[in-house]
Design a protein around this motif. Structure first.
Motif, PDB file in Angstrom:
ATOM      1  N   PHE A  24       0.899  21.468 -34.502  1.00 38.62           N
ATOM      2  CA  PHE A  24       1.483  21.902 -33.233  1.00 38.62           C
ATOM      3  C   PHE A  24       2.304  20.773 -32.608  1.00 38.62           C
ATOM      4  CE2 PHE A  24      -2.234  24.467 -33.978  1.00 38.62           C
ATOM      5  CZ  PHE A  24      -1.853  25.750 -33.581  1.00 38.62           C
ATOM      6  N   VAL A  25       3.326  21.163 -31.868  1.00 37.54           N
ATOM      7  CA  VAL A  25       4.126  20.180 -31.143  1.00 37.54           C
ATOM      8  C   VAL A  25       3.220  19.449 -30.147  1.00 37.54           C
ATOM      9  CG1 VAL A  25       6.008  19.858 -29.497  1.00 37.54           C
ATOM     10  CG2 VAL A  25       6.272  21.464 -31.406  1.00 37.54           C
ATOM     11  N   ALA A  26       3.268  18.121 -30.177  1.00 34.06           N
ATOM     12  CA  ALA A  26       2.357  17.326 -29.353  1.00 34.06           C
ATOM     13  C   ALA A  26       3.119  16.476 -28.353  1.00 34.06           C
ATOM     14  CB  ALA A  26       1.502  16.428 -30.243  1.00 34.06           C
ATOM     15  N   LEU A  41       3.135  25.439 -29.165  1.00 38.30           N
ATOM     16  CA  LEU A  41       4.177  25.770 -30.139  1.00 38.30           C
ATOM     17  C   LEU A  41       3.834  25.196 -31.506  1.00 38.30           C
ATOM     18  CD1 LEU A  41       7.047  26.699 -31.003  1.00 38.30           C
ATOM     19  CD2 LEU A  41       7.907  24.528 -30.081  1.00 38.30           C
ATOM     20  N   PRO A  42       3.607  26.053 -32.509  1.00 35.64           N
ATOM     21  CA  PRO A  42       3.435  25.535 -33.871  1.00 35.64           C
ATOM     22  C   PRO A  42       4.746  24.926 -34.376  1.00 35.64           C
ATOM     23  CG  PRO A  42       2.559  27.775 -33.681  1.00 35.64           C
ATOM     24  CD  PRO A  42       3.370  27.510 -32.447  1.00 35.64           C
ATOM     25  N   ALA A 293       8.544  34.793 -34.445  1.00 33.67           N
ATOM     26  CA  ALA A 293       7.901  33.572 -33.958  1.00 33.67           C
ATOM     27  C   ALA A 293       6.374  33.664 -33.978  1.00 33.67           C
ATOM     28  CB  ALA A 293       8.378  33.262 -32.542  1.00 33.67           C
ATOM     29  N   ILE A 294       5.839  34.861 -34.118  1.00 36.67           N
ATOM     30  CA  ILE A 294       4.381  35.032 -34.111  1.00 36.67           C
ATOM     31  C   ILE A 294       3.748  34.531 -35.404  1.00 36.67           C
ATOM     32  CG2 ILE A 294       2.501  36.725 -34.005  1.00 36.67           C
ATOM     33  CD1 ILE A 294       4.362  38.550 -32.415  1.00 36.67           C
ATOM     34  N   GLU A 295       4.432  34.726 -36.513  1.00 35.20           N
ATOM     35  CA  GLU A 295       3.815  34.552 -37.835  1.00 35.20           C
ATOM     36  C   GLU A 295       3.247  33.162 -38.099  1.00 35.20           C
ATOM     37  OE1 GLU A 295       4.509  36.382 -42.254  1.00 35.20           O
ATOM     38  OE2 GLU A 295       6.268  35.948 -41.017  1.00 35.20           O
ATOM     39  N   PRO A 296       3.942  32.064 -37.781  1.00 36.66           N
ATOM     40  CA  PRO A 296       3.368  30.742 -38.088  1.00 36.66           C
ATOM     41  C   PRO A 296       2.025  30.490 -37.419  1.00 36.66           C
ATOM     42  CG  PRO A 296       5.719  30.543 -37.658  1.00 36.66           C
ATOM     43  CD  PRO A 296       5.337  31.942 -37.281  1.00 36.66           C
ATOM     44  N   GLY A 297       1.857  30.925 -36.177  1.00 36.65           N
ATOM     45  CA  GLY A 297       0.580  30.752 -35.492  1.00 36.65           C
ATOM     46  C   GLY A 297      -0.538  31.529 -36.173  1.00 36.65           C
ATOM     47  N   LEU A 298      -0.230  32.728 -36.644  1.00 39.83           N
ATOM     48  CA  LEU A 298      -1.224  33.533 -37.352  1.00 39.83           C
ATOM     49  C   LEU A 298      -1.626  32.868 -38.663  1.00 39.83           C
ATOM     50  CD1 LEU A 298       0.312  37.114 -36.897  1.00 39.83           C
ATOM     51  CD2 LEU A 298      -1.393  35.976 -35.455  1.00 39.83           C
ATOM     52  N   ASP A 299      -0.637  32.317 -39.355  1.00 33.64           N
ATOM     53  CA  ASP A 299      -0.923  31.645 -40.633  1.00 33.64           C
ATOM     54  C   ASP A 299      -1.866  30.462 -40.439  1.00 33.64           C
ATOM     55  OD1 ASP A 299       0.641  33.404 -42.093  1.00 33.64           O
ATOM     56  OD2 ASP A 299       2.441  32.137 -42.018  1.00 33.64           O
TER      57      ASP A 299
END
Length: 424
Positions: A24-26, A41-42, A293-299
């Motif tokens: 995730f963005v830090a 935000l991933p 934009a949803i998919e990366p967080g689910l992965d």
């Protein structure tokens, strides 16, 4: 060394999920404890959305519908289904939580026309109540809404629900995890109570999905809705999802007849022919930019595993409660969440007479060398501390509580106005 600091550092070293924080963005200048409102935000999302904009839209243009976009909603649904314990063809992704709830409410009430009572509780999210109230005023004027009263807006006694359900109860709609107190319902128990009276249940999973283990099929859940921008890290205003158990799908009708709910939308038939299955609950063209934009967080969640995420959530919640009792209870704070972990989601709420100004001091310190801590405030006097195990560390929790202690003991909060910002 302080024993709580030592414990936090030890727990972080042995944390099996610690590497996920790097996905995730830090920002090293802040501690983020509001993932229960908006997930981080991933890093992968930046690459994904850039590709959609620059290549799929920018270069491939409308050809991307057949090559990338037309099945994107179904691909996302398949991943959400794994997270919430459903079948892929029981999840639709699109529209908003409110719109999805509206669709399911109208469809359910129309199915059970002979029953005229709707049950909810005072722990439910206000928007859900607004939608029900609007339906009663506009379309279901013979129906009534019963709002069950909780104990101090923290806990709902199951006996209260059991006693309220009767033969005239058409529908029960509840939040699985309360947005204020984090109270967690026993989903299976409530479903069984309702089904014993031939009533239907709609669950709002918005404050649960991605942080709490959900087993829609195993608990014999009828219907559910949920958002994707909290623990699922889908981004601000990301499309929501709805669930309808397979055996109910043919019995329910989407009240909004529209293009993507048509059996063959690209035949452009002037007469509506409802498609079958979960796709009947679609309405219009999918919002591809936010859907993608949803998919990366689910992965990331699927990679980590929901059971592992929930175990860490409970462990971090227990540590946080230890810290609150040690540092904040002597400063006139109170815990406004259930202490029993089996009755609690993944945020802890605390109360104080100066909660709003304390919250503002955490988020916007006047001394710019002070680390920012971001929780959120909910009226009348709640500070919600969200635990998102994928990127929340034990040290984050320790430092946040020490910061609150500092704000109160020095009366730093007195430098802030009591006037509320538009978004709290």
């Amino acid at each position: 060394m302080n024993r709580f600091l030592e414990k936090a550092e030890t727990l972080d070293k042995t944390d099996s999920l610690k590497s996920f924080k790097d996905k995730f963005v830090a920002d090293p200048s802040l501690i983020y404890l509001d993932g229960n409102s908006l997930g981080k935000l991933p890093i992968k999302t930046i690459e994904t959305t850039t590709n959609i904009i620059e290549n799929q839209w920018g270069k491939n243009l409308i050809r991307s519908w057949n090559e990338h976009w037309i099945d994107l909603s179904k691909d996302i649904a398949t991943k959400i289904a794994k997270i919430v314990g459903a079948q892929p063809d029981e999840i639709f992704v699109g529209d908003t939580t409110s719109l999805n709830l509206y669709k399911l409410l109208v469809a359910s009430l129309a199915l059970q026309k002979e029953k005229t009572e709707i049950i909810t509780d005072d722990l439910n999210f206000p928007t859900d109540l607004y939608i029900i109230q609007g339906l009663i005023k506009q379309q279901f004027k013979n129906h009534s809404l019963k709002i069950l009263e909780s104990t101090d807006e923290i806990f709902m006694d199951p006996a209260t629900v059991r006693e309220a359900i009767n033969k005239n109860t058409s529908l029960i709609t509840l939040s699985l995890v309360s947005y204020k107190s984090s109270f967690l319902y026993d989903m299976k128990s409530i479903n069984n109570l309702a089904h014993n009276k031939n009533s239907l249940v709609i669950w709002d999973l918005s404050h649960a999905a991605g942080a709490t283990t959900i087993k829609l099929n195993e608990t014999n859940t009828d219907m559910a809705v949920g958002c994707t921008y909290k623990y699922l890290n889908g981004g601000p205003g990301a499309p929501a999802f709805l669930y309808v158990r397979k055996h109910l799908q043919d019995k329910l009708t989407n009240p909004i007849w529209s293009w993507f709910a048509h059996q063959k939308p690209f035949d452009f038939n002037p007469n509506f022919i409802e498609t079958s299955g979960i796709q009947k609950f679609a309405i219009s063209t999918p919002s591809i930019l936010s859907l993608g934009a949803i998919e990366p967080g689910l992965d990331i969640i699927l990679d980590a595993g929901m059971s592992t995420i929930e175990v860490k959530s409970k462990k971090q919640s227990a540590f946080l409660i230890e810290l609150i009792k040690e540092y904040l209870i002597p400063l006139k704070f109170e815990i406004a969440s259930p202490l029993d972990e089996s009755q609690r989601g993944s945020h802890i709420s605390i109360t104080h007479d100066e909660s709003y100004r304390i919250n503002r001091a955490m988020i916007d310190p006047r001394d710019k060398s002070t680390k920012i801590v971001i929780p959120d405030f909910r009226p009348p006097n709640l500070i919600r501390i969200g635990i998102t195990p994928l990127y929340t560390s034990y040290l984050d929790l320790y430092e946040a509580i020490i910061r609150i202690t500092e704000i109160v003991t020095t009366k730093e909060f007195e430098n802030y106005s009591t006037e509320k910002l538009t978004v709290t």
